[in-house]
Every structure is written in structure tokens, then in C-alpha cells.
Design an enzyme around this catalytic site. Structure first.
Site, PDB file in Angstrom:
ATOM      1  CE1 TYR A 119      -3.917   2.088   0.600  1.00  0.00           C
ATOM      2  CE2 TYR A 119      -2.891   2.791   2.652  1.00  0.00           C
ATOM      3  CZ  TYR A 119      -3.886   2.929   1.696  1.00  0.00           C
ATOM      4  OH  TYR A 119      -4.818   3.905   1.847  1.00  0.00           O
ATOM      5  CE  LYS A 158      -6.619   3.847  -1.329  1.00  0.00           C
ATOM      6  NZ  LYS A 158      -6.627   4.645  -0.097  1.00  0.00           N
TER       7      LYS A 158
END
Ligand code: NAD
Ligand code: LMR
Ligand code: MN
Length: 571
Positions: free
Chosen positions: A101, A170
Site C-alpha cells: 500500500y 485498496k
């Protein structure tokens, strides 16, 4: 530890099973399963536990020298075996979340076409718009879809138009931190072209090599997609990520009343920042209404944050909307947003916060009549400074020390991602304020050294990933058909209630990422309970069962037992 929870009936055998990341266990297939599924000769002899597999994978991960190679390693693990991928990251959350991420995923997206190995999720290409339903159903038929994460990749983090990317990362965070079953999620790229000339010039670019489609054709394309989601998966949460600022706001407004839509950059960021600010004002023993807030960068995040805090001032502190609006000073690329700016330099969502030009008579401005950050800070003496401008280093020493003159404990949130775009390195902000600033950043930063031998100051990671998985899981758990402002505020309040600084004012303004799964779980419960209160939960059980149902519904990375069944699951 390998634990068996449920038995799944699978119609897949042999290589089909080994090559299916949802079901593959690799060396962890039991001897029984190997016999039953035709795997005996396809695997080496020894059966491993998940812990053993994680140990091996961790050593392999560590042997990758830099973050981007670690990212590609984890990515290929995800293509092989979901339980191992999520199990490994869950065991090493602090170390590995920044790899899959923010910040590393930003670099991986920028290099997507060059790192490309295998596609994931659903790509809807503008030139194939007439076949959109066929492509959508091809990917989703026979599946339960609870969550759709969609991007058009126009404003990826702070690195701009990247053509394709972000929705898979996500979506993985929903599973990792929110406990959402990965087989019930769908990551979508709406490929409407790109205006990034470097990509258009790149022979390896894997997206549609065409200028971005805009206007009516764009709206119709997106609408066609949203209507497909509504038709085939009316209960799912539709999460928008990294759309360009004008589309982001417009899409949210267009669909908010008819479907559970959520814009992460606007609402997720607003919510996590509100939580951090609620904690910070607790430390300074003041209220939200007491603050003078400068927001630097009035795009999706800046405007989302502003409105979220404004609404909380109205709800929690009893201000009128007009009074609350006056607490804010917004700056964008043309400096302070004030009434003398040409109207095309003021976005509709900023209208509530335009400062009257007369208020700035006598304050220095450039030859275009623009008022810059330092002069705003000198004039306003803000108590809170929030950066979401993508402008690295914009909070200079002058800005920070001037702010400190007017605020004993200045609240400074530099939220631009990835790390290299931060408005001020928290270490500098800490040094320049003699350790008095209350700090948060969008990407992870190491703790700052404090003067006088005080313990290190932990920089809160004010990233929407600390709240959106919980908001989303809460909404889909109770099958709410809307994501209301009150649900979001309930989530932010629950998050703030878990902040370490609540107990110790010298501690972090937000919980640490290593407890993010627990934190998001609590947020989910608060959000679903709020949906019940608003009468928009659509399940057969009642509010009092929320926590139990949330617990039962969590997807966990553990191996479960399989039995062969020719009528069982075949994908
Ligand atoms: N921490 C988080 O959870 C989080 C969430 C969302 C976005 N962000 C970060 O915030 C940044 C902005 O994201 P966004 O989605 O709002 O993008 P955006 O493009 O919608 O907004 C950026 C805004 O900054 C403005 N800007 C550019 N140069 C400026 C300057 N010199 N002075 C003042 N303003 C300037 C732009 O005009 C634009 O309005 C990105 O770096 C993104 O990674 C962080
Ligand atoms: O992706 C992130 O790390 C947060 C946020 O959504 C962003 O766009 O920066
Ligand atoms: Mn984003």
C-alpha cells in the site's frame, strides 16, 4: 497455526486447483486432500503448516533488496495463494502494509506497465463500452459481490494521472484490515485513456493509449457502469478511489441518494482527519469550534476534510453552518480562496468557504492578487494546518515557526502521499516547534526525537486506510443501501475513542497501524449500529446482534477443509 474452520465443497481438481489463488494451499494441502484432488504427484512430499509457509515466504520477502522488489514479490504471492498472502502480511502488518500500500504501491502503479505480469480485477475499456455488461458478467457471474472498488486513475495519490491502477491495493486493504472476504470483492479500472504524455509515448503502456475521454461521453460511460452495479449487485458498496477532483465530487453527489457509494479521498480522508483532530483538540483542551483551520490544497481530500470537520463543529459544538464555515481558510494553487479570485478558480465545493476579499486588504499579495501561505498564517494565526496539496516541503520553517508564535501546541497534519510529497517532514516540524507540535502524516514516518530526554513522539499515520475498511465492512455487514454522513461520523468518533493520546497526551493522535484490524472492526460495529438507528440496515437480524454478526462475518487467512464435489464451487 493452521486451523480448520469450515468445509468447502470444490469441483476443481489438479492444476486447476493449484493455480486458483482463492483455493490453492500449495504445500499445505493435507495428504488426504492431495489424494482426493489429484495433487499427490503434483506436490513435493512434505505437507507444511501455514506458519511454516509464512516463515519461508518471509525469508524470501527479506531477500528482496528494495521496496519495489518486495512489492512485486508479494504481488506474485497474491496471484498464487490468498491465504498465504494475507496470512503473511497479517503476521507482519507494520512491515508489509507500506509495501503493498502507501507509499510503495504508488511507485508500483507508476511502473505498472513495466512490472506487469498478470492482470487482476476487471478492466472496462472505453472502446468496448457496448460490451460492458458482457465483460462485467463474465467476471462476476455466480459470485457474491459485496464490494466494488473502482478507479479511473486520474489522480493516483499525489502522483497524478497513471492510466490504470490502485483499486486492487485498496481492495486488498479491505481484506487485510477490514476482514472483507476477498472473493466477494471486485476491483475495477475504468480505462478512459490518459493525459499522461509519458504513458502515451511508452510502447509498453498496457492501458488504452488515447487521450482521456471527458464530458458527456465520460459521464455516460461511468453511468453505464454504476447502473450495472446497481442492477446486478444492488446491495454492494461502491467505493470510488483517486478520481480527478471535479469528477470525484460530482459522482458522489450524483449517486449518493440511490446507492451505497463512498468516495475514499473525500469521505475516508475527511473521517480519519476528523478523528485525529478530535484527539488533538482533546490534548489542547479545546473544542473543534475553538480552532482556526488553514487547509492547504483544496482538492478532493482538502475539501472532504473541511466539510467533515465543519459538519462535526455543527453537530458536536452546536455552531451554525455559517459560523462553522468561518473557521476555515482554504488555499489552492492560486493562493487563499477569496472572493476576488475569478470564479473559474473556485470549485463549487469550496463556495461555502470563500473568504471575503475585504478581509485581506492590507495583507501582501502578488501581482495577480494572490495571497500565499505564509501571509495567511501570519494573518490568521491558525491553530490547525492541514496539507493535502501534493506540494513537497510547502510548510517551510518560516510557516511553521510563525504558526508556533500564535499557537502553543500547533496541530500540523501533512497528509500528501507518498512520503516524498509530504508538506513538512514531521521530524522538522517537531524540531522547529521545540517538540510542541501535534503531528500526523498521510504516509508512515518514524517517531520524532523529543527535547529534554522525553520519550520519542509517535507520528500518527492519518491515512484513510485506518477507517475506510471499517466504514465499508460496517455498511456491507448490515446491507445498508446508503453510506450516510452520520455513519461516517460514528466511525470517526469510534476511531478517535481508540487514540493513544486520549490516555497520554504525549502519545500518538491515532492508533498505530499494527492494531488497524482491531480498530477497523470497532469502526464497522459503530457504523452498522448507526445504520440501524437510521433505519437503513436491510438484514433479518437486529442492532443488538451487530457485534456478533460482525465477528462471524470476518474473513480470516486460515486454511479450511476441502471435499471434492462435482457440483461444488468451480471458480
Ligand atoms: N492521508 C490520506 O489518507 C490521504 C487521502 C487522500 C489524499 N491524500 C493525499 O493528498 C494529496 C491530494 O490528494 P487529492 O485527492 O485531494 O488530490 P487533488 O488533485 O484533488 O487535490 C490536490 C489539490 O492541491 C492543489 N494544489 C496544487 N498545487 C498547489 C499549491 N502550490 N498550493 C496549494 N494548492 C495546490 C491542486 O490544485 C488541487 O486542488 C495527495 O498527495 C494524496 O496522496 C492523502
Ligand atoms: O492511498 C492512500 O494512501 C491514501 C489516499 O487515498 C491517497 O490518495 O493518498
Ligand atoms: Mn486515494
Amino acid at each position: 497455526m493452521t486451523s480448520t474452520r469450515r468445509t468447502h465443497r470444490l469441483a476443481l481438481r489438479g492444476n486447476e486447483l493449484l493455480h486458483n489463488p482463492r483455493w490453492n494451499k500449495g504445500t499445505a494441502f493435507t495428504i488426504e486432500e492431495r489424494k482426493e484432488f489429484g495433487l499427490r504427484g503434483r506436490l513435493p512430499s512434505r505437507a507444511n503448516t501455514l506458519d511454516e509457509q509464512c516463515g519461508r515466504a518471509y525469508a524470501q520477502f527479506q531477500s528482496r533488496g528494495d521496496a519495489i522488489h518486495k512489492n512485486t514479490f508479494l504481488h506474485s504471492l497474491k496471484e498464487q495463494n490468498w491465504v498465504l498472502y494475507y496470512g503473511l502480511i497479517a503476521r507482519n502488518l507494520k512491515e508489509m502494509t507500506p509495501i503493498i500500500y502507501t507509499p510503495t504501491q504508488g511507485d508500483a502503479i507508476a511502473q505498472y506497465s513495466h512490472l506487469f505480469r498478470r492482470s487482476e480485477g476487471l478492466f472496462l475499456h472505453f472502446p468496448d463500452k457496448d460490451k460492458m455488461e458482457e465483460d462485467y458478467l463474465e467476471q462476476t457471474k455466480g459470485r457474491t459481490i459485496d464490494l466494488v472498488v473502482v478507479t479511473d486513475s486520474e489522480a493516483i495519490l499525489g502522483i497524478g494521472d497513471q492510466g490504470v491502477g490502485i483499486s486492487t491495493a485498496k481492495s486488498a486493504i479491505y481484506t487485510l484490515l477490514g476482514g472483507v472476504n476477498p472473493s466477494n470483492t471486485l476491483a475495477v479500472v475504468l480505462d478512459v485513456g490518459t493525459d499522461n504524455q509519458d504513458l502515451l509515448n511508452d510502447k509498453l503502456y498496457v492501458g488504452w493509449p488515447h487521450k482521456r475521454v471527458r464530458g458527456k461521453e465520460y459521464d455516460e460511460f461511468v453511468d453505464k457502469f454504476v447502473q450495472l452495479v446497481r442492477k446486478h449487485h444492488p446491495h454492494c458498496l461502491l467505493h470510488f478511489e483517486d478520481f480527478g477532483v471535479s469528477n470525484a465530487q460530482a459522482l458522489l453527489e450524483r449517486y449518493n441518494d440511490t446507492h451505497a457509494v463512498f468516495n475514499d479521498d473525500i469521505q475516508g480522508t475527511g473521517a480519519v482527519t476528523l478523528a485525529a483532530l478530535m484527539t488533538a483538540v482533546g490534548v489542547t483542551k479545546s473544542t473543534l469550534a475553538d480552532q482556526r483551520i488553514v487547509v492547504y490544497g483544496a482538492g478532493s481530500a482538502g475539501l472532504g476534510i473541511t466539510r467533515q470537520i465543519r459538519d462535526a463543529m455543527v453537530q458536536a459544538d452546536g455552531l451554525s453552518v455559517e459560523e462553522a464555515n468561518k473557521r476555515f481558510y482554504l488555499l489552492d494553487r492560486f493562493g487563499l480562496i477569496k472572493s476576488s479570485l475569478p470564479s473559474d478558480q473556485i470549485r463549487p465545493a469550496a463556495h461555502d468557504f470563500v473568504r471575503p476579499a475585504e478581509e485581506w486588504d492590507g495583507v501582501p499579495q502578488n501581482n495577480k492578487g494572490e495571497t500565499g501561505l505564509l501571509d495567511v498564517v501570519k494573518t490568521v494565526r491558525p491553530t490547525v494546518l492541514i496539507g493535502c496539496s501534493t506540494q513537497a516541503g510547502a510548510f517551510t520553517k518560516d510557516v511553521i515557526t510563525t504558526m508556533k508564535e500564535g499557537a502553543e501546541r500547533p496541530i500540523i497534519f501533512s497528509l500528501s502521499n507518498p512520503s516524498r510529497l509530504v508538506e513538512v517532514d514531521p521530524k522538522d516540524a517537531n524540531d522547529w516547534t521545540g517538540g510542541m507540535a501535534l503531528l500526523a502524516t498521510g504516509s508512515p514516518f518514524p517517531p520524532a526525537k523529543m527535547p529534554n530526554g522525553k520519550k520519542d513522539y509517535i507520528i500518527a499515520e492519518c491515512n484513510n486506510a485506518l477507517i475506510y475498511p471499517g466504514l465499508g465492512y460496517g455498511a456491507l455487514l448490515c446491507k445498508s443501501r446508503r453510506m450516510t454522513d452520520k455513519m461516517i461520523i460514528a466511525g470517526a468518533q469510534r476511531l478517535a475513542s481508540l487514540a493513544p493520546a486520549l490516555k497520554d497526551p504525549d502519545d500518538a493522535l491515532l492508533p498505530d497501524f499494527d492494531v488497524a484490524p482491531h480498530v477497523n472492526f470497532e469502526i464497522a460495529v459503530a457504523v452498522a449500529e448507526q445504520a440501524f438507528d437510521e433505519g437503513i440496515a436491510d438484514v433479518s437480524w437486529g442492532k443488538e446482534e451487530t457485534r456478533k454478526k460482525a465477528e462471524e462475518g470476518l474473513w480470516r487467512p486460515v486454511y479450511e477443509e476441502y471435499k471434492f464435489d462435482k457440483d461444488g464451487v468451480d471458480w
